[in-house]
Write an enzyme that holds these catalytic residues in place. Structure first.
Site, PDB file in Angstrom:
ATOM      1  N   ASP A 247      63.929  48.385   2.092  1.00 11.95           N
ATOM      2  CA  ASP A 247      64.234  49.590   3.048  1.00 11.95           C
ATOM      3  C   ASP A 247      63.596  50.603   2.753  1.00 11.95           C
ATOM      4  O   ASP A 247      63.240  50.709   1.193  1.00 11.95           O
ATOM      5  CB  ASP A 247      65.422  49.408   3.364  1.00 11.95           C
ATOM      6  N   HIS A 270      60.217  50.491   2.569  1.00 10.56           N
ATOM      7  CA  HIS A 270      59.502  51.399   4.069  1.00 10.56           C
ATOM      8  C   HIS A 270      59.098  52.436   3.579  1.00 10.56           C
ATOM      9  O   HIS A 270      58.875  53.163   4.880  1.00 10.56           O
ATOM     10  CB  HIS A 270      60.732  51.365   5.508  1.00 10.56           C
TER      11      HIS A 270
END
Ligand SMILES: *[C@@H]1O[C@H](CO)[C@@H](O)[C@H](O)[C@H]1NC(C)=O
Ligand SMILES: *[C@@H]1O[C@H](CO)[C@@H](O)[C@H](O)[C@H]1NC(C)=O
Ligand SMILES: *[C@@H]1O[C@H](CO)[C@@H](O)[C@H](O)[C@H]1NC(C)=O
Ligand SMILES: *[C@@H]1O[C@H](CO)[C@@H](O)[C@H](O)[C@H]1NC(C)=O
Ligand SMILES: *[C@@H]1O[C@H](CO)[C@@H](O)[C@H](O)[C@H]1NC(C)=O
Ligand SMILES: *[C@@H]1O[C@H](CO)[C@@H](O)[C@H](O)[C@H]1NC(C)=O
Ligand SMILES: *[C@@H]1O[C@H](CO)[C@@H](O)[C@H](O)[C@H]1NC(C)=O
Ligand SMILES: *[C@@H]1O[C@H](CO)[C@@H](O)[C@H](O)[C@H]1NC(C)=O
Ligand SMILES: *[C@@H]1O[C@H](CO)[C@@H](O)[C@H](O)[C@H]1NC(C)=O
Ligand SMILES: *[C@@H]1O[C@H](CO)[C@@H](O)[C@H](O)[C@H]1NC(C)=O
Ligand SMILES: *[C@@H]1O[C@H](CO)[C@@H](O)[C@H](O)[C@H]1NC(C)=O
Ligand SMILES: *[C@@H]1O[C@H](CO)[C@@H](O)[C@H](O)[C@H]1NC(C)=O
Length: 443
Positions: A247, A270
């Protein structure tokens, strides 16, 4: 001669056998912040003058929390707590360590949280923001944590449980809560159930030389394993670290100001993200004075990213919905980002969570974005959005100002260079990229 040698040998052997091994302290490492400097230097942290060695059952099962807590109390206010190499510590109790004051924690050994998901869900510390909970909370004043050791969150049981129920409360591995002046250096963080770091209500904290890694061994992926999330904090420096996760590599949540992030290798993430912001109606979220420098970003969804919820409610998933909050993102610089296999080199969206762009534009975000510089973003994207390599779309020109993009040199797998999707922004400030305006939503 031979007798001499024999006597010496005997003396050494005896010493090795009879004397208890004195654990060796490596000592506090350099806390040099470089090459960029934070907006204000970290306050001095005086040397410690007492050492407490933490005992361990060393059986990988029995809870060592009380030993750890005892040592922290004994050596608080000017001391140094040592968890020696070769020692294993089991932590099966939620530890509220916000009483720390002028203390160094040297973890050379291995510290693992237990896999008792029922206990942790009932006892981990609730941090108000997004249902975040933490195994422990480290706070107080003037705390340095270092030593080359490992903190293991026993994440696998959590990854598997989350696959059955997305509403379980997965603890964050390292909760830095209410810490004023502190550092975390040379530590290995492994298998966090959720974020690796949550830094809240804190000021003047340095993270350097942190290694983050841990993937699921089953088919249930490790979700929301952000490297760092900062919240209600200022002057946090994150540098010289390697992050392998799934993430955000670093994420600036509401009220993150004066942040410096530099020299990171992020893989599988991310991106370095501002947000998401504006998720809650009635709340004001501020992210200001952020500098991100010299990042290598591989196998990620984004390089530089700003994600803001629209002015109307939207639902990204059952446990992630929102929109309508106010606030601002102001004075944020991304300088020198090298990407490899990244979906979008740059992504700015004010329609986070809302796939219907028409609806998003009808209710522009209540949160403004201003004075943004993204400079020196180079490398290659993934094939996901090929031929597009970036996305800069506001929900209305009136809520975005002075967003500058320059020095971009990114190529897609099919060889298309610097082709971006742009919308509701001043395109004259987006130099050396080609803007294609489309109505496609962002992910
Ligand atoms: C971080 O990296 C910079 C540049 O490589 C170096 O000058 C600095 O000493 C490092 N800081 C620490 C605390 O290791
Ligand atoms: C150790 O450090 C503490 C806190 O800085 C100080 O109060 C104390 O006097 C010191 N003790 C010695 C023996 O130097
Ligand atoms: C943690 O300890 C602090 C004192 O250091 C106390 O004020 C706070 O209420 C405690 N929090 C919890 C959740 O126990
Ligand atoms: C949890 O940890 C205990 C003690 O290490 C171990 O015996 C048990 O197998 C673990 N349970 C799971 C589900 O991994
Ligand atoms: C931070 O401080 C505020 C105000 O004291 C408090 O309400 C909140 O629970 C603290 N923790 C977090 C994570 O915001
Ligand atoms: C927090 O958990 C509750 C249920 O436990 C859920 O309804 C809510 O959506 C969650 N909020 C966030 C922000 O994840
Ligand atoms: C993962 O899923 C695949 C295909 O569904 C299956 O063949 C495999 O056994 C699964 N692996 C594990 C560790 O569950
Ligand atoms: C953020 O700061 C603003 C301005 O000080 C304040 O109004 C708001 O309540 C803060 N938000 C949070 C989540 O702490
Ligand atoms: C913008 O942020 C940088 C640090 O990222 C800081 O040095 C600078 O002073 C800020 N500018 C203003 C106008 O506050
Ligand atoms: C990116 O992913 C590929 C394929 O999984 C892997 O071989 C490579 O090492 C990754 N890059 C980095 C920098 O870890
Ligand atoms: C998107 O929102 C608009 C405006 O509210 C609406 O008319 C349209 O039907 C929506 N489209 C979809 C696919 O839901
Ligand atoms: C937020 O924006 C919407 C339109 O986009 C508007 O209707 C609403 O009044 C705004 N709310 C606040 C608190 O500014």
């Amino acid at each position: 001669m031979f007798l001499n040698w024999l006597l010496t040998f005997a003396a050494i052997s005896e010493a090795a056998i009879l004397q208890p091994q004195v654990p060796h302290s490596i000592g506090r490492p350099s806390l040099e912040i470089a090459p960029k400097q934070p907006n204000r230097p970290l306050p001095e942290s005086p040397a410690r003058n007492k050492t407490c060695v933490v005992q361990s059952h060393n059986d990988s099962v029995t809870d060592d929390s009380q030993y750890f807590l005892d040592a922290l109390h004994q050596c608080n206010n000017g001391g140094h707590v040592l968890l020696p190499a070769q020692s294993k510590y089991v932590i099966g109790t939620a530890l509220n360590l916000t009483f720390l004051n002028q203390i160094d924690i040297e973890l050379q050994g291995y510290l693992q949280f237990t896999n008792d998901t029922d206990y942790w869900q009932a006892n981990s510390f609730r941090q108000i923001f997004q249902n975040v909970t933490t195994f422990w909370q480290l706070g107080g004043n003037d705390v340095n944590f270092y030593g080359g050791g490992t903190i293991d969150g026993n994440g696998q049981v959590w990854y598997d449980l989350y696959a059955q129920n997305i509403y379980i409360l997965r603890p964050v591995l390292l909760g830095t809560i209410g810490l004023h002046t502190g550092s975390f250096t040379n530590l290995n963080l492994r298998y966090s159930p959720e974020y690796y770091n949550f830094v809240a209500n804190s000021t003047d904290v340095l993270f350097s030389g942190i290694s983050i890694s841990g993937f699921s061994k089953s088919n249930n992926t490790a979700k929301n394993t952000d490297g760092w999330d900062t919240y209600r904090s200022s002057n946090v420096i994150i540098q010289n670290s390697t992050i392998n996760n799934g993430d955000d590599c670093v994420s600036f949540k509401p009220n993150s100001t004066d942040m410096l992030v530099q020299n990171l290798h992020c893989n599988g993430s991310h991106g370095i993200s501002v947000g998401s912001l504006g998720q809650y109606v009635g709340e004001t979220d501020i992210v200001e004075n952020v500098y991100v420098y010299n990042i290598s970003m591989s196998n990620a969804t984004d390089g530089a990213r700003i994600k803001v919820w629209p002015g109307s409610p939207a639902e990204l998933s059952g446990d992630l919905q929102g929109g309508g909050g106010t606030g601002m993102v102001n004075n944020v610089t991304y300088d020198t980002i090298h990407i490899t296999n990244v979906d979008y080199a740059i992504e700015v969206t004010q329609c986070y969570g809302q796939s219907n762009l028409t609806l998003c534009n009808e209710y522009p975000s209540n949160l403004t974005i201003s004075n943004i510089l993204m400079s020196g973003v180079t490398g290659t994207t993934s094939k996901k959005y090929d031929p597009i390599s970036g996305y800069v779309v506001c929900s209305s020109e009136s809520v975005c100002s002075n967003i500058t993009v320059n020095g971009v040199d990114v190529t897609t797998p099919t060889g298309v260079t610097d082709e971006f999707t742009c919308g509701d922004v001043d395109e004259s400030l987006l130099t050396n990229i080609n803007c294609t305006s489309t109505n496609r939503g962002s992910n």
